[in-house]
Design a protein around this motif. Structure first.
Motif, short mmCIF file in Angstrom:
data_model
loop_
_atom_site.label_atom_id
_atom_site.label_comp_id
_atom_site.label_asym_id
_atom_site.label_seq_id
_atom_site.Cartn_x
_atom_site.Cartn_y
_atom_site.Cartn_z
N ASN A 72 0.82 -1.21 0.00
CA ASN A 72 0.00 0.00 0.00
C ASN A 72 0.85 1.26 0.00
O ASN A 72 0.45 2.30 -0.51
CB ASN A 72 -0.92 -0.02 1.23
N LYS A 73 2.04 1.17 0.59
CA LYS A 73 2.97 2.32 0.58
C LYS A 73 3.63 2.46 -0.78
O LYS A 73 3.81 3.56 -1.29
CB LYS A 73 4.05 2.11 1.65
N PRO A 101 -0.31 2.26 -3.93
CA PRO A 101 -1.68 2.11 -3.41
C PRO A 101 -2.63 1.51 -4.45
O PRO A 101 -3.51 0.74 -4.12
CB PRO A 101 -2.09 3.54 -3.07
N LEU A 131 -7.26 -12.86 3.86
CA LEU A 131 -7.14 -11.66 4.69
C LEU A 131 -5.69 -11.41 5.08
O LEU A 131 -5.26 -10.27 5.22
CB LEU A 131 -7.95 -11.83 5.98
N ARG A 132 -4.95 -12.51 5.23
CA ARG A 132 -3.57 -12.35 5.64
C ARG A 132 -2.77 -11.61 4.57
O ARG A 132 -1.91 -10.79 4.88
CB ARG A 132 -2.96 -13.71 5.92
N VAL A 167 -4.01 -9.37 2.57
CA VAL A 167 -4.41 -7.97 2.69
C VAL A 167 -3.70 -7.34 3.89
O VAL A 167 -3.23 -6.20 3.83
CB VAL A 167 -5.95 -7.86 2.85
N LYS A 168 -3.63 -8.10 4.96
CA LYS A 168 -2.94 -7.61 6.16
C LYS A 168 -1.51 -7.22 5.85
O LYS A 168 -1.04 -6.13 6.20
CB LYS A 168 -2.97 -8.69 7.24
N TYR A 173 -1.39 -4.01 3.77
CA TYR A 173 -1.91 -2.76 4.32
C TYR A 173 -1.42 -2.45 5.73
O TYR A 173 -1.27 -1.30 6.08
CB TYR A 173 -3.45 -2.79 4.32
N PHE A 174 -1.21 -3.50 6.54
CA PHE A 174 -0.94 -3.23 7.95
C PHE A 174 0.55 -3.18 8.25
O PHE A 174 0.96 -2.84 9.33
CB PHE A 174 -1.57 -4.28 8.87
N GLU A 175 1.38 -3.57 7.29
CA GLU A 175 2.79 -3.66 7.61
C GLU A 175 3.61 -2.70 6.75
O GLU A 175 3.17 -2.29 5.68
CB GLU A 175 3.28 -5.11 7.43
#
Lengths: 492, 493
Positions: free
Chosen positions: A373-374, A377, A433-434, A436-437, A440-442
């Motif tokens: 995402n960084k 995007p 989901l992992r 996506v995680k 986006y989350f890392e």
């Protein structure tokens, strides 16, 4: 000697492709290293030409030729019209990847075209031998494609495994076919169906043959317990080849499953339905559970493919209830929609791996998507759409595919099978989901800019948007699938 | 009926606006993204106002109906409409969204555009849930709304955000997948219709009703959340950013309760009566037991999360005692809880933004440095405890009256919330706000600025207004609640 020239018109797309493949072989010989784009362009033009031919010869009539060994019906045309773009997308996505590894030789394009020809023959087969011919043409091309990177031990091992197991599966299928032939005395699929319906053939022998036929088909579809090759081949093959194996052949496998089981052996539905039920339940369970443990994205997608094929079989087995084909149209439409939706999603997902790969770096681990995402995007959003679609979350096409299959299963009265399937798609949601995680989350560890050809970026974006758009407005593809299934059911 | 498709606007304006905000791109354009998001959110609220002013409270029929074919093969329609039960939630949702955008104005520095867009898109999806009259459309919105919330918790959440985001997503997905099977079953039972109003009239045998009831319960009980499937909520609340907590508490929990009214009660009325004892038992457990659990929390957000579960227990209790007071009380409680819990989470957010701690023990004597904030916080704490003249009182009082009418001891057990609620809320308030200044961090606190004051003040006005004069809220719902109760009273066997 009286030789009657068969009607070649129904097979004009296949003939065109074969001729072009030979031309391509010659062109490749003289083009040399600097003009590989010419081979690529020719392959794309061939596919476009096939598309045009199939589209222009599209009519509602089912025409058979080559002594009823080959059929050109709406069902075949529709699947082929999905097949060509899928293969064309494979070529676009794979090109940069192959070029970076010096694998974009003429052989790649040639083998892909031959495999495509094999799939077209499979889709149009109305005879057990034609099915076998098409299957082998596809399989042999794929074995070679997996091993196209000669220096990679992993790829060679995968090709070897694929070849040995594939040969065995072909043997099983052939053995089953010979049983069926022994029982009813014909190899023509429609004829076999009619003879069995009239009470011909020894049931025991037929069911015995059916077991082997189903086992052979199950291997080609890659469902449990005939799935062993899938993770290794997906993992070992160069990603561009995995992309190919993981997408278009599913359509062809779906087509022959329909032809053999529904047209040929419909009378034995009570037997193959139970087999498919076990195969699909096992695939959904094992595919989803095993995918959780994977850290390699290609392996994860391989197990996800197993569970998706299980889901598709659910739609296939729901067509006949107690000998009554009342729900056939509904069920086969759902299975076909599922296959098409899966091909679309699978192309996108493997395309994302190719997008992030570059010379000397394979972005095949889930870790490699960290912080996408960084970095980008836009492509993170595309991947997110693909993952949620595979998990079956609305508004994406994967949801409607699942919904259609589930309603077909419920309509056929297998309520608990539907509950079982959704419970395991919950498990499946976890590993999608992992991904996506991770995106986006890392935070990203790899900050290299994404260098991919413009045409690929564009097409991959379109692919992701198509997954979303078909989820918003699935009615169109659904109608086409229904027409094709209808033509299929009327045709036999 | 005007020609403007108001409900479609309420759904798609925030979604399209959210995509536009996304298109502003990286954080260097945040100066553009924020005002744009606010403008979209305010516009989204403004388009819902005619839904209230143009609403006819005398009829229980669906209003502002929109109908278009979506998937004709399966008789799935894009069918929208609102009645007295759903219209208020669309307004509440659209009202909360600008506040959430404002609340995240300064705090969210990273990926601000994505943050704002996620909230806008979610707001549109939730309006879709409240206005869908086609079961598939409802389901699609219901599940799709998980995606933005998953991202909000996971991207902008606290240290344990990954765990919380997964738990939130998988818990809710589990319930809704079972509901999907129920919807497909009903589709075939009704002879091929996904129209909710057809289903309401569909006769179903008791055994099937019970299975359907449990399938719906799985979806909605997780969402409400009811004891014992509530455990995802404290985690989600604690880890979510302030805006996420606000939307979660104010709107998302209401989706589950709303589902009971749209699906469980009217589709399976006999099973609802049959299993009312279970629902009442679960609700009272939530009210009493979770009330005690809230009492011992050391984390402010967790405390408010448990208080939310306890208050939502009131709502489900009100539904399943099957009288007018109970059901209307429950609806009032839902709206009021939307304001109050939203405000409470915003208050904690105000403190967290300054101190980066949610532990009650880290605070003390905040009133000395933040008098304006303390006053507002006090007001909301009182409302949370159910003080008369605040909206919190109205709903609770109506439900308790209804419960006493139903059975004295049920009413008695429910009434303990007045004590428990006061105890945990005010005790927390006392420890955080009163006393001597606890440490130098508290001593350096600055009072709320104009933006924060506007957000909290607006909510305070709503809470006070609804508490003093609840008529504008209740008169809208009378006819629909009447109709629903009449419908539920008739057996469908």
């Amino acid at each position: 000697m009286n030789f009657v020239m068969p009607d070649l018109y129904p097979a004009s797309a296949e003939i065109f492709l074969l001729v072009m493949a030979c031309v391509l072989l010659l062109v490749d010989l003289f083009a040399g290293k600097g003009r590989r784009w010419l081979v690529y362009l020719l392959a794309q033009l061939t596919l476009a030409g096939c598309f045009g031919i199939t589209l222009s010869t599209l009519d509602g009539q089912a025409v058979t030729t080559f002594s009823n060994m080959f059929v050109d019906d709406l069902f075949a045309d529709f699947l082929k019209l999905v097949l060509y773009p899928a293969v064309a997308v494979v070529l676009v996505y794979g090109r940069g990847y192959l070029a970076a590894r010096n694998l974009d030789k003429g052989e790649f394009y040639l083998l892909v075209l031959f495999a495509t020809l094999g799939m077209m023959v499979m889709i149009s087969a109305s005879h057990f031998l034609t099915i076998y011919l098409g299957l082998e043409l596809l399989a042999l091309s794929l074995y070679a494609l997996v091993a196209i990177d000669r220096d990679s031990a992993r790829a060679t091992e995968a090709a070897m495994k694929y070849f040995v197991l594939g040969a065995m599966a072909s043997g099983l299928l052939l053995y089953g076919i010979s049983m069926v032939y022994g029982a009813v005395g014909s190899l023509e699929i429609a004829e076999v169906g009619q003879r069995i319906a009239l009470g011909g053939g020894n049931r025991t022998v037929l069911v015995f043959g059916l077991v082997f036929v189903v086992a052979g088909l199950a291997f080609k579809l890659g469902v449990v317990p005939f799935h062993m090759w899938i993770p290794d081949v997906y993992h070992g093959a160069p990603t561009a080849v995995t992309l190919f194996i993981g997408s278009a052949p599913k359509l062809a496998a779906f087509a022959i499953a329909m032809r053999v089981l529904v047209t040929g052996l419909a009378e034995l539905a009570e037997h193959w339905q139970v087999m498919l039920m076990i195969l699909s339940a096992l695939s959904i369970a094992l595919g989803n559970l095993a995918a959780i443990a994977q850290t390699n994205l290609k392996r994860m997608l391989a197990y996800s493919a197993i569970s998706h094929m299980g889901f598709m079989l659910l739609g296939l087995l729901a067509g006949i209830v107690g000998g009554d084909p009342r729900f056939a149209l509904n069920a086969y439409t759902s299975a076909m929609f599922y296959a098409i939706a899966y091909v679309l999603m699978s192309l996108g997902a493997f395309g994302m791996i190719l997008l992030l790969s570059r010379a000397g770096f394979e972005a095949e681990n889930i870790e490699d998507f960290k912080g996408l995402n960084k970095r980008s995007p836009w492509f993170a959003a595309i991947m997110m759409i693909l993952m949620f679609s595979m998990a079956g979350v609305p508004f994406f096409v994967g949801f409607f595919a699942k919904f259609l299959v589930l309603q077909a299963v419920v309509a056929a009265g297998h309520l608990w099978l539907a509950v079982f399937a959704v419970m395991f798609s919950l498990v499946g949601a976890f590993y999608y989901l992992r991904v996506v995680k991770v995106m986006y989350f890392e935070a990203p560890t790899d900050t290299a800019p994404i260098e991919a050809p413009r045409d690929m970026r564009f097409l991959l974006s379109a692919n992701g948007i198509a997954v979303a758009l078909l989820g918003l407005l699935p009615a169109g593809v659904l109608e086409y699938s229904m027409w094709a299934s209808y033509a299929f059911l009327v045709g036999h | 009926m005007t020609g403007i498709p108001l409900l479609s606007l309420a759904i798609w304006l925030p979604i399209v606006g959210g995509l536009l905000v996304l298109a502003t791109g990286p954080d260097r354009n945040a100066g553009l993204a924020r005002p744009l998001a606010l403008a979209v959110a305010v516009a989204g609220f403004l388009v819902t106002l005619p839904l209230y002013t143009g609403f006819d409270g005398r009829t229980s029929d669906m209003q502002f109906v929109e109908l278009a074919s979506w998937i004709p093969r399966f008789n799935i329609h894009y069918r929208l409409g609102v009645d007295g039960i759903s219209v208020l939630f669309i307004l509440l949702n659209s009202f909360i969204t600008p506040l959430v955008v404002l609340a995240g104005w300064k705090v969210i520095e990273e990926k601000a555009a994505q943050y704002m867009a996620a909230f806008l898109i979610m707001s549109g999806l939730m309006n879709g849930i409240f206005s869908a009259l086609d079961a598939m459309l409802f389901y699609v919105f219901f599940e799709a709304s998980l995606i933005p919330m998953y991202l909000i918790i996971g991207v902008w959440g606290g240290p344990n955000r990954v765990y919380a985001a997964f738990k939130f997503f998988l818990y809710t997905l589990l319930g809704s997948l079972l509901m999907l099977i129920a919807l497909i079953y009903l589709f075939f039972q009704s002879g091929g219709s996904f129209n909710l109003l057809d289903w309401h009239a569909l006769p179903i045998p008791l055994e099937a009703q019970k299975l359907l009831f449990f399938a719906f319960l799985a979806a909605f009980a997780v969402k409400v959340p009811m004891w014992p499937v509530h455990t995802w909520l404290p985690d989600a609340h604690v880890e979510a950013p302030t805006g996420g907590s606000v939307v979660l508490a104010a709107i998302m929990l209401k989706l589950g309760a709303y589902g009971f009214l749209r699906f469980s009660l009217p589709i399976a009325p006999d099973a609802s009566h049959e299993l009312a004892w279970l629902m009442i038992a679960l609700s009272l457990t939530a009210v009493v037991y979770i009330g005690f659990v809230a009492l011992v929390q050391a984390d402010m957000k967790k405390l408010i999360a448990y208080s939310s579960i306890s208050h939502m227990g009131f709502v489900t209790l009100g539904f399943f005692i099957f009288n007018h007071l109970g059901m209307e009380g429950a609806l009032v409680q839902m709206i009021s809880h939307g304001f109050i819990s939203g405000a409470m989470f915003l208050c904690v957010g105000v403190l967290y933004d300054r101190m980066h701690s949610r532990q009650i023990a880290d605070y003390g004597g905040v009133v000395n440095t933040m008098p304006k904030f303390a006053a507002l916080f006090m007001f909301f704490a009182m409302a949370n405890a159910g003080l008369p003249a605040t909206s919190g009182f109205v709903g609770e009082f109506m439900v308790i009256l209804g419960a006493v009418k139903f059975n004295f001891w049920v009413g008695f057990a429910a009434a303990t919330t007045l004590i428990l609620g006061a105890a945990y809320t005010l005790w927390m308030y006392k420890r955080v706000v009163f006393g001597a200044v606890a440490n130098h961090h508290v001593a350096e606190l600055s009072d709320i600025d104009a933006r924060e004051f506007a957000v909290l003040g607006l909510l305070a006005l709503c809470v006070l207004g609804m508490g003093l004069y609840p008529l504008p809220f209740t008169e809208v719902m009378h006819a629909s609640v009447d109709n629903l109760l009449k419908h539920v009273a008739v057996s469908k066997l």
